[in-house]
Motif scaffolding. Structure first.
Motif, PDB file in Angstrom:
ATOM      1  N   SER A   1       0.751  -1.038  -0.148  1.00 39.36           N
ATOM      2  CA  SER A   1       0.295  -0.065   0.092  1.00 39.36           C
ATOM      3  C   SER A   1       0.741   1.123   0.094  1.00 39.36           C
ATOM      4  O   SER A   1       0.475   2.156  -0.153  1.00 39.36           O
ATOM      5  N   LYS A   2       2.201   1.047   0.140  1.00 42.79           N
ATOM      6  CA  LYS A   2       2.986   2.478   0.381  1.00 42.79           C
ATOM      7  C   LYS A   2       3.836   2.612  -0.936  1.00 42.79           C
ATOM      8  O   LYS A   2       4.438   3.585  -1.029  1.00 42.79           O
ATOM      9  N   VAL A   3       3.716   1.642  -1.823  1.00 42.02           N
ATOM     10  CA  VAL A   3       4.486   2.028  -3.018  1.00 42.02           C
ATOM     11  C   VAL A   3       4.371   3.449  -3.917  1.00 42.02           C
ATOM     12  O   VAL A   3       5.439   3.694  -4.275  1.00 42.02           O
ATOM     13  N   SER A   4       3.136   3.598  -3.983  1.00 44.99           N
ATOM     14  CA  SER A   4       2.764   5.032  -4.594  1.00 44.99           C
ATOM     15  C   SER A   4       3.505   5.999  -3.816  1.00 44.99           C
ATOM     16  O   SER A   4       4.064   6.974  -4.493  1.00 44.99           O
ATOM     17  N   GLU A   5       3.447   6.247  -2.273  1.00 45.75           N
ATOM     18  CA  GLU A   5       4.033   7.079  -1.685  1.00 45.75           C
ATOM     19  C   GLU A   5       5.581   6.992  -1.803  1.00 45.75           C
ATOM     20  O   GLU A   5       6.077   8.125  -1.993  1.00 45.75           O
ATOM     21  N   MET A   6       6.071   5.921  -2.156  1.00 45.92           N
ATOM     22  CA  MET A   6       7.458   5.897  -2.271  1.00 45.92           C
ATOM     23  C   MET A   6       7.836   6.483  -3.533  1.00 45.92           C
ATOM     24  O   MET A   6       8.700   7.370  -3.606  1.00 45.92           O
ATOM     25  N   ARG A   7       6.964   6.264  -4.497  1.00 46.61           N
ATOM     26  CA  ARG A   7       7.226   6.795  -5.956  1.00 46.61           C
ATOM     27  C   ARG A   7       7.095   8.264  -6.085  1.00 46.61           C
ATOM     28  O   ARG A   7       7.700   8.859  -6.648  1.00 46.61           O
ATOM     29  N   GLU A   8       5.827   8.776  -5.308  1.00 45.36           N
ATOM     30  CA  GLU A   8       5.609  10.116  -5.653  1.00 45.36           C
ATOM     31  C   GLU A   8       6.118  11.157  -4.581  1.00 45.36           C
ATOM     32  O   GLU A   8       6.332  12.224  -4.749  1.00 45.36           O
ATOM     33  N   LEU A   9       6.422  10.627  -3.420  1.00 41.69           N
ATOM     34  CA  LEU A   9       6.804  11.419  -2.365  1.00 41.69           C
ATOM     35  C   LEU A   9       8.281  11.282  -1.732  1.00 41.69           C
ATOM     36  O   LEU A   9       8.829  12.076  -1.635  1.00 41.69           O
ATOM     37  N   TYR A  10       8.515   9.999  -1.194  1.00 42.21           N
ATOM     38  CA  TYR A  10       9.686   9.824  -0.610  1.00 42.21           C
ATOM     39  C   TYR A  10      11.000   9.835  -1.508  1.00 42.21           C
ATOM     40  O   TYR A  10      11.985  10.508  -0.986  1.00 42.21           O
ATOM     41  N   ILE A  11      10.930   9.227  -2.417  1.00 46.18           N
ATOM     42  CA  ILE A  11      12.018   9.088  -3.178  1.00 46.18           C
ATOM     43  C   ILE A  11      12.369  10.513  -4.102  1.00 46.18           C
ATOM     44  O   ILE A  11      13.325  10.895  -3.781  1.00 46.18           O
ATOM     45  N   PRO A  12      11.381  11.124  -4.368  1.00 49.56           N
ATOM     46  CA  PRO A  12      11.677  12.591  -5.134  1.00 49.56           C
ATOM     47  C   PRO A  12      12.110  13.750  -3.792  1.00 49.56           C
ATOM     48  O   PRO A  12      12.688  14.454  -4.339  1.00 49.56           O
ATOM     49  N   ALA A  13      11.775  13.544  -2.598  1.00 54.03           N
ATOM     50  CA  ALA A  13      12.056  14.223  -1.587  1.00 54.03           C
ATOM     51  C   ALA A  13      13.439  14.166  -1.141  1.00 54.03           C
ATOM     52  O   ALA A  13      13.935  15.089  -0.327  1.00 54.03           O
ATOM     53  N   SER A  14      14.060  12.924  -1.386  1.00 57.83           N
ATOM     54  CA  SER A  14      15.249  12.470  -0.918  1.00 57.83           C
ATOM     55  C   SER A  14      16.227  12.522  -1.800  1.00 57.83           C
ATOM     56  O   SER A  14      16.246  12.633  -3.012  1.00 57.83           O
ATOM     57  N   GLU A  15      17.620  12.624  -1.186  1.00 59.25           N
ATOM     58  CA  GLU A  15      18.994  12.501  -2.241  1.00 59.25           C
ATOM     59  C   GLU A  15      19.001  10.863  -2.310  1.00 59.25           C
ATOM     60  O   GLU A  15      19.231  10.322  -1.102  1.00 59.25           O
ATOM     61  N   THR A  16      18.878  10.340  -3.403  1.00 54.62           N
ATOM     62  CA  THR A  16      19.169   8.903  -3.665  1.00 54.62           C
ATOM     63  C   THR A  16      20.201   8.451  -4.368  1.00 54.62           C
ATOM     64  O   THR A  16      20.501   8.974  -5.447  1.00 54.62           O
ATOM     65  N   PHE A  17      20.836   7.369  -3.916  1.00 59.29           N
ATOM     66  CA  PHE A  17      22.022   6.906  -4.366  1.00 59.29           C
ATOM     67  C   PHE A  17      21.754   5.249  -4.711  1.00 59.29           C
ATOM     68  O   PHE A  17      21.271   4.701  -3.997  1.00 59.29           O
ATOM     69  N   VAL A  18      22.242   5.096  -5.923  1.00 59.18           N
ATOM     70  CA  VAL A  18      22.126   3.406  -6.216  1.00 59.18           C
ATOM     71  C   VAL A  18      23.447   2.688  -6.318  1.00 59.18           C
ATOM     72  O   VAL A  18      24.575   3.268  -6.666  1.00 59.18           O
ATOM     73  N   TYR A  19      23.208   1.248  -6.074  1.00 56.27           N
ATOM     74  CA  TYR A  19      24.643   0.711  -6.203  1.00 56.27           C
ATOM     75  C   TYR A  19      24.314  -0.335  -7.521  1.00 56.27           C
ATOM     76  O   TYR A  19      23.328  -1.132  -7.276  1.00 56.27           O
ATOM     77  N   GLU A  20      25.344  -0.321  -8.345  1.00 54.62           N
ATOM     78  CA  GLU A  20      24.996  -1.027  -9.767  1.00 54.62           C
ATOM     79  C   GLU A  20      26.034  -2.174  -9.540  1.00 54.62           C
ATOM     80  O   GLU A  20      27.370  -2.087  -9.298  1.00 54.62           O
ATOM     81  N   VAL A  21      25.363  -3.355  -9.949  1.00 55.30           N
ATOM     82  CA  VAL A  21      26.493  -4.545 -10.442  1.00 55.30           C
ATOM     83  C   VAL A  21      26.135  -4.859 -11.841  1.00 55.30           C
ATOM     84  O   VAL A  21      24.911  -5.306 -12.068  1.00 55.30           O
ATOM     85  N   ASP A  22      27.141  -4.865 -12.673  1.00 56.14           N
ATOM     86  CA  ASP A  22      26.648  -5.399 -14.227  1.00 56.14           C
ATOM     87  C   ASP A  22      25.666  -4.520 -14.704  1.00 56.14           C
ATOM     88  O   ASP A  22      24.875  -5.116 -15.364  1.00 56.14           O
ATOM     89  N   GLU A  23      25.530  -3.260 -14.554  1.00 58.95           N
ATOM     90  CA  GLU A  23      24.595  -2.406 -14.919  1.00 58.95           C
ATOM     91  C   GLU A  23      23.081  -2.553 -14.324  1.00 58.95           C
ATOM     92  O   GLU A  23      22.062  -1.964 -15.139  1.00 58.95           O
ATOM     93  N   GLN A  24      23.098  -3.436 -13.466  1.00 57.21           N
ATOM     94  CA  GLN A  24      21.557  -3.484 -12.654  1.00 57.21           C
ATOM     95  C   GLN A  24      21.629  -2.856 -11.334  1.00 57.21           C
ATOM     96  O   GLN A  24      22.724  -3.099 -10.827  1.00 57.21           O
ATOM     97  N   ILE A  25      20.754  -2.458 -10.929  1.00 59.91           N
ATOM     98  CA  ILE A  25      20.825  -1.917  -9.491  1.00 59.91           C
ATOM     99  C   ILE A  25      20.605  -2.746  -8.501  1.00 59.91           C
ATOM    100  O   ILE A  25      19.745  -3.734  -8.697  1.00 59.91           O
ATOM    101  N   ALA A  26      21.447  -2.936  -7.742  1.00 61.39           N
ATOM    102  CA  ALA A  26      21.469  -4.196  -6.654  1.00 61.39           C
ATOM    103  C   ALA A  26      21.173  -3.533  -5.317  1.00 61.39           C
ATOM    104  O   ALA A  26      20.733  -4.342  -4.390  1.00 61.39           O
ATOM    105  N   GLY A  27      20.986  -2.273  -4.931  1.00 62.38           N
ATOM    106  CA  GLY A  27      20.687  -1.577  -3.931  1.00 62.38           C
ATOM    107  C   GLY A  27      20.626  -0.145  -3.994  1.00 62.38           C
ATOM    108  O   GLY A  27      21.157   0.468  -4.974  1.00 62.38           O
ATOM    109  N   PHE A  28      20.071   0.510  -3.003  1.00 62.63           N
ATOM    110  CA  PHE A  28      20.036   2.021  -2.938  1.00 62.63           C
ATOM    111  C   PHE A  28      20.019   2.445  -1.474  1.00 62.63           C
ATOM    112  O   PHE A  28      19.709   1.720  -0.451  1.00 62.63           O
TER     113      PHE A  28
END
Length: 141
Positions: A35-62
Protein backbone atom coordinates in the motif's frame (compact mmCIF):
# COMPACT_ATOMS: atom_id res chain seq x y z
CA UNK A 1 29.59 1.34 -8.41
CA UNK A 2 27.54 3.87 -6.46
CA UNK A 3 25.97 6.70 -8.41
CA UNK A 4 23.22 9.26 -8.09
CA UNK A 5 19.67 8.11 -8.73
CA UNK A 6 18.11 8.79 -12.13
CA UNK A 7 14.36 8.85 -12.81
CA UNK A 8 14.72 5.79 -15.02
CA UNK A 9 15.79 3.84 -11.89
CA UNK A 10 12.47 4.18 -10.09
CA UNK A 11 10.91 0.80 -10.97
CA UNK A 12 14.07 -1.09 -9.97
CA UNK A 13 14.29 0.85 -6.71
CA UNK A 14 10.64 0.20 -5.90
CA UNK A 15 11.02 -3.52 -6.63
CA UNK A 16 14.03 -3.73 -4.30
CA UNK A 17 12.30 -1.65 -1.63
CA UNK A 18 9.14 -3.76 -1.69
CA UNK A 19 10.80 -7.19 -1.71
CA UNK A 20 13.38 -6.23 0.93
CA UNK A 21 10.75 -4.54 3.12
CA UNK A 22 8.52 -7.60 3.07
CA UNK A 23 11.48 -9.85 3.90
CA UNK A 24 12.93 -7.69 6.69
CA UNK A 25 9.63 -6.56 8.19
CA UNK A 26 7.65 -9.79 8.24
CA UNK A 27 6.02 -8.63 11.50
CA UNK A 28 4.21 -5.80 9.70
CA UNK A 29 2.62 -7.71 6.81
CA UNK A 30 3.07 -7.44 3.06
CA UNK A 31 -0.24 -5.63 2.46
CA UNK A 32 1.06 -2.60 4.35
CA UNK A 33 4.22 -2.39 2.23
CA UNK A 34 2.30 -2.86 -1.01
CA UNK A 35 0.00 0.00 0.00
CA UNK A 36 3.04 2.32 0.34
CA UNK A 37 4.54 1.86 -3.15
CA UNK A 38 2.78 4.96 -4.56
CA UNK A 39 3.99 7.11 -1.66
CA UNK A 40 7.53 5.89 -2.21
CA UNK A 41 7.28 6.72 -5.93
CA UNK A 42 5.56 10.08 -5.61
CA UNK A 43 6.74 11.49 -2.27
CA UNK A 44 9.67 9.84 -0.53
CA UNK A 45 12.07 9.13 -3.40
CA UNK A 46 11.61 12.56 -5.03
CA UNK A 47 12.09 14.33 -1.65
CA UNK A 48 15.32 12.47 -0.86
CA UNK A 49 18.87 12.37 -2.16
CA UNK A 50 19.00 8.83 -3.49
CA UNK A 51 22.05 6.82 -4.52
CA UNK A 52 22.10 3.43 -6.20
CA UNK A 53 24.62 0.59 -6.23
CA UNK A 54 25.03 -1.05 -9.62
CA UNK A 55 26.40 -4.50 -10.40
CA UNK A 56 26.79 -5.28 -14.10
CA UNK A 57 24.59 -2.28 -14.96
CA UNK A 58 21.78 -3.62 -12.74
CA UNK A 59 20.67 -1.86 -9.56
CA UNK A 60 21.49 -4.07 -6.58
CA UNK A 61 20.61 -1.65 -3.80
CA UNK A 62 20.06 1.97 -2.84
CA UNK A 63 19.93 4.41 0.00
CA UNK A 64 18.11 7.69 0.61
CA UNK A 65 19.20 10.71 2.60
CA UNK A 66 16.75 13.28 3.86
CA UNK A 67 18.86 15.95 5.52
CA UNK A 68 20.89 14.06 8.11
CA UNK A 69 18.40 11.19 8.19
CA UNK A 70 19.34 7.93 6.54
CA UNK A 71 15.77 7.33 5.43
CA UNK A 72 16.33 4.06 3.59
CA UNK A 73 19.00 1.46 2.92
CA UNK A 74 17.86 -1.53 0.89
CA UNK A 75 19.65 -4.30 -0.97
CA UNK A 76 17.97 -6.77 -3.29
CA UNK A 77 17.26 -9.86 -1.13
CA UNK A 78 19.09 -12.14 -3.58
CA UNK A 79 22.25 -10.03 -3.22
CA UNK A 80 22.29 -9.48 0.53
CA UNK A 81 25.39 -10.55 2.44
CA UNK A 82 27.80 -9.57 -0.37
CA UNK A 83 29.01 -6.23 1.02
CA UNK A 84 26.61 -4.03 -0.93
CA UNK A 85 24.87 -2.72 2.18
CA UNK A 86 28.22 -1.92 3.77
CA UNK A 87 29.30 -0.01 0.67
CA UNK A 88 26.05 1.94 0.71
CA UNK A 89 26.42 2.81 4.41
CA UNK A 90 30.05 3.86 3.93
CA UNK A 91 29.02 6.10 1.04
CA UNK A 92 26.25 7.69 3.12
CA UNK A 93 28.69 8.29 5.99
CA UNK A 94 31.08 10.00 3.57
CA UNK A 95 28.33 12.47 2.60
CA UNK A 96 27.24 13.47 6.13
CA UNK A 97 29.10 14.03 9.39
CA UNK A 98 25.98 13.04 11.33
CA UNK A 99 23.42 10.38 10.40
CA UNK A 100 20.27 9.30 12.19
CA UNK A 101 17.91 6.50 11.31
CA UNK A 102 15.01 4.54 12.68
CA UNK A 103 14.83 0.76 12.62
CA UNK A 104 12.13 -1.56 13.88
CA UNK A 105 13.17 -3.21 17.14
CA UNK A 106 12.13 -6.62 15.76
CA UNK A 107 14.50 -6.21 12.80
CA UNK A 108 17.48 -7.60 14.70
CA UNK A 109 19.65 -8.31 11.63
CA UNK A 110 19.48 -4.64 10.61
CA UNK A 111 20.16 -3.44 14.16
CA UNK A 112 23.28 -5.61 14.25
CA UNK A 113 24.30 -4.31 10.82
CA UNK A 114 23.97 -0.68 11.91
CA UNK A 115 25.86 -1.30 15.16
CA UNK A 116 28.65 -2.95 13.16
CA UNK A 117 28.88 0.29 11.19
CA UNK A 118 29.19 2.50 14.26
CA UNK A 119 25.59 3.48 14.93
CA UNK A 120 24.42 3.66 18.52
CA UNK A 121 20.88 3.43 19.83
CA UNK A 122 19.51 6.64 21.34
CA UNK A 123 15.97 5.75 22.31
CA UNK A 124 12.89 3.78 21.41
CA UNK A 125 9.59 5.04 20.06
CA UNK A 126 6.47 3.73 18.35
CA UNK A 127 6.18 4.14 14.58
CA UNK A 128 2.90 6.00 14.13
CA UNK A 129 2.07 4.31 10.82
CA UNK A 130 2.56 0.67 11.85
CA UNK A 131 2.29 0.82 15.64
CA UNK A 132 5.60 -1.10 15.84
CA UNK A 133 8.38 -0.17 18.27
CA UNK A 134 11.51 1.19 16.66
CA UNK A 135 14.92 2.39 17.74
CA UNK A 136 16.37 5.75 16.82
CA UNK A 137 20.06 5.28 16.06
CA UNK A 138 22.79 7.73 15.17
CA UNK A 139 26.30 7.87 13.83
CA UNK A 140 28.59 10.69 15.12
CA UNK A 141 25.96 13.31 15.83
Amino acid sequence: MIREYREADIEHILDIWLSASIKAHFFVGSDYWQSKVSEMRELYIPASETFVYEVDEQIAGFYCLYGSTLAAVFVSPSLQGKGIGSALIDDAKSRRTCLQLSVYSQNTPSISFYKKHGFISLNEQIDEQTGQPEFIMEHYC
